[in-house]
Design an enzyme around this catalytic site. Structure first.
Site, PDB file in Angstrom:
ATOM      1  N   SER A 127       0.881  -1.290  -0.093  1.00 57.89           N
ATOM      2  CA  SER A 127      -0.059  -0.122   0.101  1.00 57.89           C
ATOM      3  C   SER A 127       0.759   1.218   0.065  1.00 57.89           C
ATOM      4  CB  SER A 127      -0.789  -0.080   1.331  1.00 57.89           C
ATOM      5  OG  SER A 127      -1.484   1.092   1.449  1.00 57.89           O
ATOM      6  N   TYR A 152      -1.885  -0.565  10.869  1.00 55.04           N
ATOM      7  CA  TYR A 152      -2.051  -1.035   9.444  1.00 55.04           C
ATOM      8  C   TYR A 152      -1.007  -0.825   8.539  1.00 55.04           C
ATOM      9  CZ  TYR A 152      -3.625  -1.051   4.635  1.00 55.04           C
ATOM     10  OH  TYR A 152      -3.710  -1.091   3.268  1.00 55.04           O
ATOM     11  N   LYS A 156       2.237  -3.248   6.617  1.00 53.11           N
ATOM     12  CA  LYS A 156       2.524  -3.371   5.285  1.00 53.11           C
ATOM     13  C   LYS A 156       4.262  -3.180   5.094  1.00 53.11           C
ATOM     14  CE  LYS A 156      -1.308  -4.293   3.468  1.00 53.11           C
ATOM     15  NZ  LYS A 156      -1.724  -5.653   2.962  1.00 53.11           N
TER      16      LYS A 156
END
Ligand code: UD1
Length: 343
Positions: A127, A152, A156
């Site tokens: 992302s 989050y 990644k």
């Protein structure tokens, strides 16, 4: 012979569109999903659109034993596309350990299995969040990472590093795809974003408000130093994004990738504000939206959009759809699933 590709998180939003794109481009597909935030209705849509019944395994990748069954049944899997992950930024701030445990454990397990079963290509769903709160856009793949804005985002960053470290001295090759803001739905109107938990992302929030599932929506922050005060993002149609995965796999299968790991940005290449998206939706659909101007949301960055030159040059990828395609396909999907009694 057709390459066989395992898609983890295949019944989710991007996973389902990617499975269809793979089938339309000469691949066999196997799907694994825990269905904690999706259901299997997309499998029927894929069957209708492609004529193919995708073999499906309901299992949590954090359960190594249950996941291994897929590889035992399909020892000829040569590519893995790993989507399965939790992805709600706000929830990750509240429950960081849930995110680390789920997103990191599942990645370790699928890498372990991929290596043991001789997978050639491993594509990771990364992302633009890895770039953190960037000072300027567009960002290219060499833009240095800032501190992740949420757990989050950190999963990644960690995920990419785990893959790089793990693949050194192996024959498996990986591509890390950094998505900007995926949105929209399949043009057939049969498939789109359909999470079990209430969506937090802008476009489904807009369509749910427009259809009356929500009374109103909030624009998070109108005091950012942007052209209208709201945040800027790079919205990419989910079908364009899905096709990039097929191109990435083919790139590795054709032995065109020399390095162990490559990374590509996937965005349309320019940014739109939240208020511009709302405006585009209202203009395209003729529906007026009830919204209020609210405070900033924790964990949001002010502005980020991509430079995707590398994906164009190396993979031959060009996004074909724009924001009007995004909002109109998302709206068609919302109306269809609501009429069908969907969530
Ligand atoms: C973030 C990640 C993205 C990731 C996605 C997963 C960044 C920069 N991006 O996207 O990589 O794929 O999470 O969920 O970290 N908004 C509103 N009202 C709403 C909902 C959203 O104003 O009800 C605004 C947000 O404040 C933001 C924009 O819309 O400015 C887009 O938000 P969202 O769709 O949630 O995606 P990101 O947070 O940008």
């Amino acid at each position: 012979m057709k390459p066989k590709v395992l898609v983890t998180g295949g019944t989710g939003y991007i996973g389902s569109h990617t499975m269809l794109d793979l089938l339309e481009n000469g691949c066999d597909v196997v799907c694994i999903d825990s269905c904690i935030n999706s259901d299997t209705s997309c499998l029927e849509a894929i069957r209708q659109l492609s004529g193919v019944e995708v073999p499906f395994y309901q299992a949590d990748l954090c359960d190594l034993g249950a996941s291994e069954r897929v590889f035992r049944d399909h020892p000829d899997i040569s590519g893995v596309i790993h989507f399965a992950a939790l992805k709600a930024v706000g929830e990750s701030v509240e429950k960081p350990l849930l995110y680390f445990r789920n997103n990191v454990d599942s990645l370790i397990n699928i890498l372990d299995l991929s290596l043991r079963y001789g997978v050639k290509a491993f594509i990771f769903s990364s992302s633009c969040t890895v770039y953190g709160d960037v000072q300027k856009s567009p960002v290219d793949e060499n833009t240095p990472w800032q501190e992740a804005a949420s757990p989050y985002g950190r999963t990644k960053q960690i995920g990419e590093q785990i893959i790089r470290d793990t693949l050194q001295h192996t024959s498996m090759k990986s591509i890390l795809l950094r998505y900007f803001n995926p949105a929209g739905a399949h043009p057939s109107g049969k498939m789109g974003e359909s999470p079990i938990n209430p969506p937090q992302n802008l476009v489904p929030v807009i369509t749910e408000t427009a259809i009356g599932k929500r009374e109103s929506m909030t624009v998070f922050g109108t005091d950012y130093p942007t052209r209208d005060g709201s945040c800027i993002r790079d919205y990419i149609h989910v079908c364009d994004l899905a096709h990039a995965h097929t191109l990435a796999l083919k790139h590795v299968f054709a032995d065109r990738q020399l390095s162990q790991t490559e990374v590509f940005n996937l965005g349309i290449g320019n940014g739109l504000t939240v208020l511009e998206i709302i405006e585009a939706f209202q203009k395209q659909t003729g529906v007026s939206l009830s919204y209020t101007l609210g405070d900033r949301r924790a964990g949001d960055v002010m502005a980020i959009y991509s430079d995707h030159t590398k994906a164009s040059k190396v993979l031959g990828w060009e996004p074909k759809m724009d924001i009007n395609d995004i909002v109109s396909s998302a709206w068609t999907w919302e109306k269809n699933r609501s009429t069908a009694g969907g969530k």
